[in-house]
Scaffold this active site. Structure first.
Site, PDB file in Angstrom:
ATOM      1  N   ARG A 224      46.862  17.252  42.133  1.00 28.32           N
ATOM      2  CA  ARG A 224      48.014  16.300  42.007  1.00 28.32           C
ATOM      3  C   ARG A 224      47.242  14.807  41.965  1.00 28.32           C
ATOM      4  NH1 ARG A 224      50.672  19.846  40.296  1.00 28.32           N
ATOM      5  NH2 ARG A 224      52.630  20.642  41.036  1.00 28.32           N
ATOM      6  N   HIS A 272      48.334  15.868  32.022  1.00 31.29           N
ATOM      7  CA  HIS A 272      48.827  17.018  32.475  1.00 31.29           C
ATOM      8  C   HIS A 272      49.094  18.435  31.839  1.00 31.29           C
ATOM      9  CE1 HIS A 272      51.189  17.739  36.883  1.00 31.29           C
ATOM     10  NE2 HIS A 272      50.642  18.749  36.261  1.00 31.29           N
TER      11      HIS A 272
END
Length: 309
Positions: A224, A272
């Site tokens: 993250r 991502h």
């Protein structure tokens, strides 16, 4: 009973199609166009609007649309007592390994250095370091981290791991807890972050910890964005503490065009995409958990909110 999909940034149609292929009788609605809030018992979520889950009085299960659950648990208005589950899928683990392996191999075989030489038209071969003398440190030994650690070890890397609690994995030297973090970092040439995001792991990739790595180490962050302190990474790269960083996750996504990461020569970034959930692959476990919820049986892959994963 209704399954409600709450994922403002995702196309719900592939998910509906995958679920109904397994059970055409499923009643599936999509936020915010659901017609019967009282019928919603199972919520399939990704980045749901804060507080919205309290609108469903008969909600009995919250399912993340991926392996991570921080986007669910970060909601301060999460309904109390409603179990939260995550997806565990071998395809996700394999996809993550492929990305991590590509990033690790790129640094191991000096592709970053060769790219810089190419820009200067320099023909300068570099002798690779023996793979067994190169240590990959896996931060996070959950399902994804353990899988990647084992596969990298089989390729010949010396792989070590670090997690919140002790783990035993054949062929991997595992460290645990804050008291063993420094020993783990001091040996790591290629640091891979696959930690869950919790209050304890937020900002863990800070300048103090990055400076504990051997000189010239590289970072791969596929966990993250909030694990990494952006300014500290730039400092570590600019002062030569780190040789490079491969980043797939960011504090703000999409990454703003003005962010310095875009233009830093020591940073490689991707949008991502390291491991994307395939609705067809995970639909069977979603339907299984939906049926378990209906029957009052134990749920698969239930998380502990107090722990954060």
């Amino acid at each position: 009973m209704t399954i409600l999909i709450i994922a403002p940034d995702k196309d719900p149609e592939p998910w509906i199609s995958a679920l109904k292929s397994l059970d055409p009788a499923l009643d599936i609605q999509v936020y915010p166009d659901e017609a019967r809030k009282a019928d919603v018992t199972f919520a399939l979520c990704w980045n749901h609007p804060e507080g919205v889950l309290r609108d469903y009085p008969n909600l009995r299960c919250i399912c993340s649309m991926g392996a991570g659950v921080d986007h669910v648990l970060s909601d301060p208005q999460l309904p109390e007592g409603v179990p939260v589950i995550r997806l565990v899928d071998p395809q996700l683990a394999q996809s993550m390994f492929e990305y991590v392996c590509a990033a690790v191999m790129g640094y191991f075989r000096d592709f970053d250095a060769y790219r810089a030489q190419q820009e200067q038209a320099l023909w300068q071969p570099r002798a690779p370091r023996p793979i067994g003398e190169t240590t990959v440190g896996m931060m996070g030994l959950g399902q994804l981290g353990e899988y990647s650690a084992i596969r990298l070890s089989r390729l010949g890397f010396n792989v070590i791991g670090w997690s919140r609690t002790p783990k035993s994995i054949e062929g991997i030297t595992a460290y645990a807890g804050a008291e063993q973090l420094d020993a783990f970092l001091s040996q790591t040439d290629l640091l891979v972050c696959l930690l869950p995001l919790t209050e304890e792991t937020r900002d863990i990739l800070n300048l103090d910890n990055l400076r504990k790595l051997p000189a010239g180490a590289c970072l791969v962050n596929v966990a993250r964005g909030e694990h990494l302190v952006d300014e500290d990474l730039l400092t570590a790269l600019n002062e030569g503490t780190l040789r490079g960083a491969c980043l797939d996750v960011f504090r703000e996504e999409p990454l703003p065009r003005s962010h310095p990461f875009w233009r830093h020569p020591g940073i490689r970034l991707t949008p991502h995409c390291s491991s994307l959930t395939d609705p067809v692959s995970v639909a069977p476990q979603i339907v299984e958990n939906y049926r378990r919820m209906k029957d009052g049986r134990p749920l698969l892959n239930q998380v502990m909110p107090s722990r954060g994963y």
